[in-house]
Design a protein around this motif. Structure first.
Motif, mmCIF file in Angstrom:
data_model
loop_
_atom_site.group_PDB
_atom_site.id
_atom_site.type_symbol
_atom_site.label_atom_id
_atom_site.label_comp_id
_atom_site.label_asym_id
_atom_site.label_seq_id
_atom_site.Cartn_x
_atom_site.Cartn_y
_atom_site.Cartn_z
ATOM 1 N N VAL A 173 0.834 -1.218 0.000
ATOM 2 C CA VAL A 173 0.000 0.000 0.000
ATOM 3 C C VAL A 173 0.862 1.259 0.000
ATOM 4 C CG1 VAL A 173 -1.645 1.356 1.376
ATOM 5 C CG2 VAL A 173 -2.003 -1.094 1.059
ATOM 6 N N ILE A 174 1.910 1.276 0.831
ATOM 7 C CA ILE A 174 2.785 2.458 0.914
ATOM 8 C C ILE A 174 3.493 2.701 -0.414
ATOM 9 C CG2 ILE A 174 4.860 3.416 1.987
ATOM 10 C CD1 ILE A 174 4.004 2.009 4.580
ATOM 11 N N THR B 10 1.102 3.667 -3.266
ATOM 12 C CA THR B 10 0.693 5.069 -3.122
ATOM 13 C C THR B 10 1.791 6.014 -3.597
ATOM 14 O OG1 THR B 10 -0.688 4.475 -1.209
ATOM 15 C CG2 THR B 10 -0.131 6.818 -1.492
ATOM 16 N N ILE C 72 1.993 5.930 -7.450
ATOM 17 C CA ILE C 72 0.902 6.701 -8.058
ATOM 18 C C ILE C 72 1.165 8.205 -7.915
ATOM 19 C CG2 ILE C 72 -1.561 7.275 -7.907
ATOM 20 C CD1 ILE C 72 -0.959 4.567 -9.205
ATOM 21 N N LEU C 73 1.665 8.622 -6.749
ATOM 22 C CA LEU C 73 1.999 10.037 -6.542
ATOM 23 C C LEU C 73 3.106 10.484 -7.491
ATOM 24 C CD1 LEU C 73 1.933 10.352 -2.626
ATOM 25 C CD2 LEU C 73 0.381 11.459 -4.245
#
Length: 308
Positions: A27-28, A31, A34-35
């Motif tokens: 998840v980290i 994320t 994607i950023l």
């Protein structure tokens, strides 16, 4: 079937308690990825659609941000797959390909920053010659060289490593950087010399050129009017910050590999993650906040009501 049996696999042993924290890691990092894609792509999109940003300086910035996305894409997809896999393995050929792409785009970063410093040097120190020097042809040549030169040079050690005898099949990292040399039984003197030449060509010489051009800019700006000094500060400071940040991370990469046995596994993982997380996120933040024209278009994009 015989080909499958002959494939050599390498274990990526740098993960820490991946069975326990695999979904948290996923998840980290997902994320962050994607950023990286969204932040860099947003500024590239703004440069593309706004005619007043179709200048060499902004084209080089767009190229640098595209390079950051490609640099990240060489690492993150495989990393995300590994977090969800029972075994963190990679074929030796794929490992060498990742090694090649990682250092090719790393070298491109230095050459793009060198091209940007030359653009600023001509703009500030020789403004009357700027339209004739920084033509579209010149910009295209700089961009092609920035991507082709590192890729062609790094292809040599990657190709030579493909035929080397391996005495180890486990890396102490989470992706394939120059730790691949530690898999080989013997690293030849010729290979070390060639790597030093690559380092000189795609990192040290561009860095020295950048420092030279910005020194000249600072000297001329100091002797000029306040307007020239302000222009130099607004356009050169972001480039210098990005250069310092990337240079430190590159030194970090070399240090973590050379001293890998001296670091606890958790510390080594955290240090490696910093190498691949900070810079691709740092670039769009610096250019989005510090470059006035880009910052203005960002405010219009996200806060149109306030601008009106």
């Amino acid at each position: 079937m015989d080909d499958e049996l002959n494939v050599t696999y390498v274990t990526l042993g740098g993960h820490v308690e991946v069975d326990k924290y695999r979904y948290l890691y996923f998840v980290i990092l997902f994320t962050v990825y994607i950023l990286i894609i969204c932040s860099n792509s947003t500024i590239v999109y703004l440069i593309w659609i706004h005619q007043n940003l179709h200048e060499p300086m902004y084209i080089f910035i767009a190229a640098l941000l595209i390079n950051s996305v490609l640099y990240s894409t060489a690492i993150y997809p495989k990393l995300l797959i590994d977090f969800l896999s029972e075994k963190q393995i990679i074929s030796y050929s794929a490992c060498l390909f990742q090694f090649h792409v990682f250092y090719s785009f790393g070298g491109s970063e230095f050459l793009l920053l060198a091209a940007m410093s030359y653009d600023r040097y001509v703009s500030i120190c020789k403004p009357l010659q700027y339209p004739t020097v920084m033509r579209k042809t010149t910009v295209c040549i700089f961009l092609l060289l920035a991507w082709i030169l590192p890729a062609s040079q790094v292809a040599v050690p990657a190709g030579l490593s493909a035929n080397k005898k391996l005495c180890s099949f486990s890396l102490k990292g989470i992706f394939c950087n120059n730790t691949v040399y530690k898999l080989q039984c013997v690293v030849s003197r010729e290979q070390i010399i060639h790597d030093m030449i690559i380092l000189l060509n795609v990192a040290l010489l561009p860095m020295l050129f950048i420092l030279f051009t910005y020194t000249r800019i600072l000297i001329i700006s100091y002797r000029s009017s306040g307007e020239v000094r302000r222009k130099a500060a607004q356009t050169c400071l972001p480039h210098l910050i990005v250069l310092i940040n990337f240079s430190c991370l590159c030194a970090y990469d070399v240090i973590t590999v050379q001293l890998e046995s001296d670091f606890p596994k958790t510390v080594r993982l955290l240090m490696t993650l910093q190498i691949i997380m900070y810079h691709p996120l740092f670039n769009p933040i610096i250019y989005g906040l510090k470059m006035r024209e880009i910052s203005k278009h960002l405010r219009r994009l996200f806060c149109p009501a306030k601008i009106r």
